[in-house]
Design an enzyme around this catalytic site. Structure first.
Site, PDB file in Angstrom:
ATOM      1  CB  SER A  23     -10.715 -19.853 -21.339  1.00 35.17           C
ATOM      2  OG  SER A  23     -12.117 -19.377 -21.783  1.00 35.17           O
ATOM      3  NE  ARG A  27      -7.832 -22.743 -24.472  1.00 36.65           N
ATOM      4  CZ  ARG A  27      -8.923 -22.379 -24.626  1.00 36.65           C
ATOM      5  NH1 ARG A  27      -9.764 -22.547 -23.338  1.00 36.65           N
ATOM      6  NH2 ARG A  27      -9.359 -22.353 -25.745  1.00 36.65           N
ATOM      7  NE  ARG A 122     -23.006 -24.653 -26.357  1.00 33.19           N
ATOM      8  CZ  ARG A 122     -22.204 -24.164 -25.501  1.00 33.19           C
ATOM      9  NH1 ARG A 122     -22.156 -24.360 -24.216  1.00 33.19           N
ATOM     10  NH2 ARG A 122     -21.324 -23.052 -26.163  1.00 33.19           N
ATOM     11  CB  SER A 171     -13.827 -20.691 -33.340  1.00 32.15           C
ATOM     12  OG  SER A 171     -14.126 -21.784 -32.108  1.00 32.15           O
ATOM     13  CD  GLN A 173     -15.598 -23.744 -27.094  1.00 36.16           C
ATOM     14  OE1 GLN A 173     -16.267 -24.224 -28.004  1.00 36.16           O
ATOM     15  NE2 GLN A 173     -16.083 -23.347 -26.041  1.00 36.16           N
ATOM     16  CG  ASP A 329     -17.862 -15.831 -23.445  1.00 33.76           C
ATOM     17  OD1 ASP A 329     -18.571 -16.347 -24.489  1.00 33.76           O
ATOM     18  OD2 ASP A 329     -16.650 -16.444 -23.273  1.00 33.76           O
ATOM     19  CE  LYS A 356     -20.221 -17.940 -27.001  1.00 37.74           C
ATOM     20  NZ  LYS A 356     -18.850 -18.375 -27.021  1.00 37.74           N
ATOM     21  NE  ARG A 404     -20.058 -16.228 -20.455  1.00 39.39           N
ATOM     22  CZ  ARG A 404     -19.123 -16.441 -19.405  1.00 39.39           C
ATOM     23  NH1 ARG A 404     -19.362 -15.408 -18.803  1.00 39.39           N
ATOM     24  NH2 ARG A 404     -18.142 -17.143 -19.620  1.00 39.39           N
TER      25      ARG A 404
END
Length: 450
Positions: A23, A27, A122, A171, A173, A329, A356, A404
Site C-alpha cells: 500500500s 503511494r 472487480r 475504503s 482506495q 486483508d 477482493k 492471501r
C-alpha cells in the site's frame, strides 16, 4: 503454481526481512509522479503489483533510476503528465487502477486502464461515481450491477469541481482517489468516512506539502491559494516499511507451530495504527507478539515484531466494526488462527471481502473446510468453529488465484496430519514473492511446483 506444505515438526526460528508494504509502495510511486523534485524511495517491494504502479508512472512521464538499494523517481509535477503511448496495464492491482482513476481524473488527455482476468471482474463503480460528480469522465465495461475494467479516464473538460463526499463504506482506495482528484479541483474537497481506513495517503500527501488536513473522520484538500507544488520538506524521500499484511502470515505460523526461545523476528514492520488490527485481534485471542524498537520511518511508524516460545492456547473472539476494517486483508489468516481457538470466532462487517481478488468470504470458508474445519459463510463475514484439541486434516485447496488464500492455506498446512497441496497459487508473486523461501528459512518444509 502449486504450494506443497508438510506438517511442522519443530518450533520455528529466525529473522526474516519482510518485503516493503504494498500500500505504501503504490503511494510512494504514484505520489512521486506529482513531485516537483526527485524523490528517493527506499525499501520498495519487488512484487508484481508495485511493478504495475512503477510502469504506470513511467508511461505518464516519470523516470525511475536505481541508486543502490533505493530508487530515485523524477516526476512530472502536478501539471506535467503526458498522455501514455498506449493502454496502461494494471495487472492484478486494484490499488493501481483505482488510484490512477483519481490521478488521471483531472488530466486533459484520455487514458485507458486495463488489467488481467481477475482485475477485469472487480467492481469500479464506487470509485467512478464520486469522481464523476467532480466532473471526471470515466467509462468502463459491463451491463450488470457494476462497472468493470477496461476503464477510459478523461479527458477532463477543465478544472474539476470540489466535492463534499461521504463514503458509504470505509475504503482507503476510494478515499485516496477522491483526494488525488481534489488536487485538480477548485476549492475544498472533503471525504468523510463511516469508520477508519488506512491513512497512508493522508500522511504521505501532507509530507509532500499538499494542502491537506484531517478533522476526525473527515479529510479535506483545499486548493485555494495553493502554489500547486508538491515536494518533500528538506529534499527527503520515502522509506517503505515492511508490509504488516505479509508479516501476519509468518506471525501466525510462529504462534501456531511454536517458536524457539530466541524466536521469530520480523524487523522494521509498519505499525501504523490503521494497519495493526490483526495484532489487536491476536492479543484478544490470547496470542503474544512483542513489539520492539519502535521508531519513525518518514511519515510512518515501524517496529520489530517478535514471537517466541511454544504455541499458546487461543480463544475465540468477535471481529467486527473498526477492528474488521483495520484487519480486512488479514482476515483469511486470522481465520486460520480461529481454527485453533477454543469456541466460535465470528467475523462481521467485512462485506468488502466479497470484492477482493476472490470472494474472500467464500474462499476463506472453502479453504478452512478443506482442512476439516466448520466455517459458516455469512453475508458480511463468517463463523469459524475452533478445533484446538486435534490436528487439522491434510488439505487440498484451490486458491482461486487469490494470494492471501494460498498463503493462509500454507500456514494451516503446518498444523495438518499430512501433506497439504494448494493449487492456483501463482498470484503469491503479486504480494509476497519470497513467501515460500521465508517460511522454509524459519524451519518449515514447503515447496513450489508447476
Amino acid at each position: 503454481m502449486k504450494l506443497v506444505v508438510e506438517p511442522a515438526t519443530r518450533p520455528l526460528t529466525g529473522t526474516i526481512t519482510i518485503p516493503g508494504d504494498k500500500s505504501i509502495g503504490h503511494r510512494a510511486l504514484l505520489f512521486s509522479l506529482l513531485s516537483s523534485t526527485p524523490i528517493r524511495v527506499l525499501g520498495l517491494g519487488d512484487g508484481a503489483d508495485n511493478g504495475r504502479s512503477a510502469k504506470a508512472i513511467t508511461a505518464l512521464g516519470a523516470t525511475i533510476v536505481r541508486d543502490g538499494a533505493a530508487f530515485v523517481i523524477t516526476g512530472t509535477g502536478l501539471d506535467g503528465m503526458r498522455a501514455p503511448a498506449g493502454p496502461i496495464d494494471c495487472g492484478n492491482s486494484g490499488t493501481t487502477i483505482r488510484l490512477l482513476c483519481g490521478l488521471l481524473a483531472g488530466q486533459r488527455f484520455a487514458t485507458t486502464l486495463v488489467g488481467d482476468e481477475s482485475l477485469s471482474k472487480r467492481p469500479m463503480r464506487r470509485v467512478i461515481e464520486p469522481l464523476a460528480k467532480m466532473g471526471a469522465s470515466i467509462v468502463g465495461q459491463g451491463t450488470g450491477p457494476d462497472v468493470t475494467p477496461p476503464l477510459t479516464v478523461g479527458p477532463a473538460p477543465g478544472r474539476l469541481a470540489a466535492l463534499d463526499y461521504r463514503l458509504p463504506m470505509a475504503s482507503a482506495q476510494v478515499k485516496t482517489a477522491i483526494l488525488l482528484a481534489g488536487l485538480y479541483a477548485d476549492g475544498a474537497t472533503t471525504v468523510t468516512e463511516p469508520g477508519p481506513s488506512r491513512d497512508h495517503s493522508e500522511r504521505m500527501l501532507a509530507y509532500l506539502g499538499a494542502p491537506l488536513r484531517t478533522e476526525g473522520r473527515t479529510t479535506i484538500v483545499d486548493t485555494r491559494g495553493w502554489d500547486r507544488r508538491l515536494a518533500p520538506a528538506g529534499g527527503g524521500g520515502f522509506e517503505v516499511p515492511a508490509d504488516p499484511s505479509s508479516a501476519a502470515f509468518l506471525v501466525a505460523a510462529a504462534l501456531l507451530a511454536g517458536a524457539t526461545p530466541s524466536g521469530v523476528r520480523l524487523p522494521g514492520v509498519c505499525v501504523n495504527p490503521t494497519r495493526t488490527g490483526f495484532l489487536d485481534a491476536i492479543t484478544a485471542m490470547g496470542g503474544q507478539v512483542a513489539i520492539e524498537a519502535p521508531r519513525a520511518a518518514g511519515p510512518e511508524s515501524v517496529a520489530d515484531l517478535v514471537i517466541s516460545g511454544p504455541a499458546r492456547p487461543l480463544r475465540a473472539i468477535t471481529i467486527a466494526g473498526d477492528l474488521a476494517v483495520r484487519s480486512i486483508d488479514e482476515l483469511p489468516i486470522l481465520a486460520v488462527l480461529a481454527a485453533r481457538a477454543r469456541g466460535t470466532t465470528i467475523v462481521r462487517d467485512a462485506e468488502e471481502l466479497r470484492v477482493k481478488e476472490s470472494d474472500r468470504i467464500a474462499t476463506t470458508c472453502a479453504m478452512l473446510r478443506a482442512f476439516g474445519i466448520t466455517c459458516e459463510e455469512r453475508p458480511d463475514g463468517f463463523a469459524v468453529e475452533g478445533q484446538p484439541d486435534r490436528p487439522l486434516s491434510p488439505g487440498h485447496v484451490h486458491a482461486d488465484g487469490d494470494h492471501r488464500i494460498a498463503m493462509a492455506a500454507a500456514i494451516a498446512g503446518l498444523l495438518a496430519t499430512g501433506q497439504t497441496v494448494i493449487d492456483d497459487a501463482d498470484n503469491v508473486a503479486t504480494s509476497y514473492p519470497g513467501f515460500a523461501s521465508a517460511l522454509a528459512d524459519l524451519g518449515a518444509t514447503i515447496a513450489t511446483n508447476r
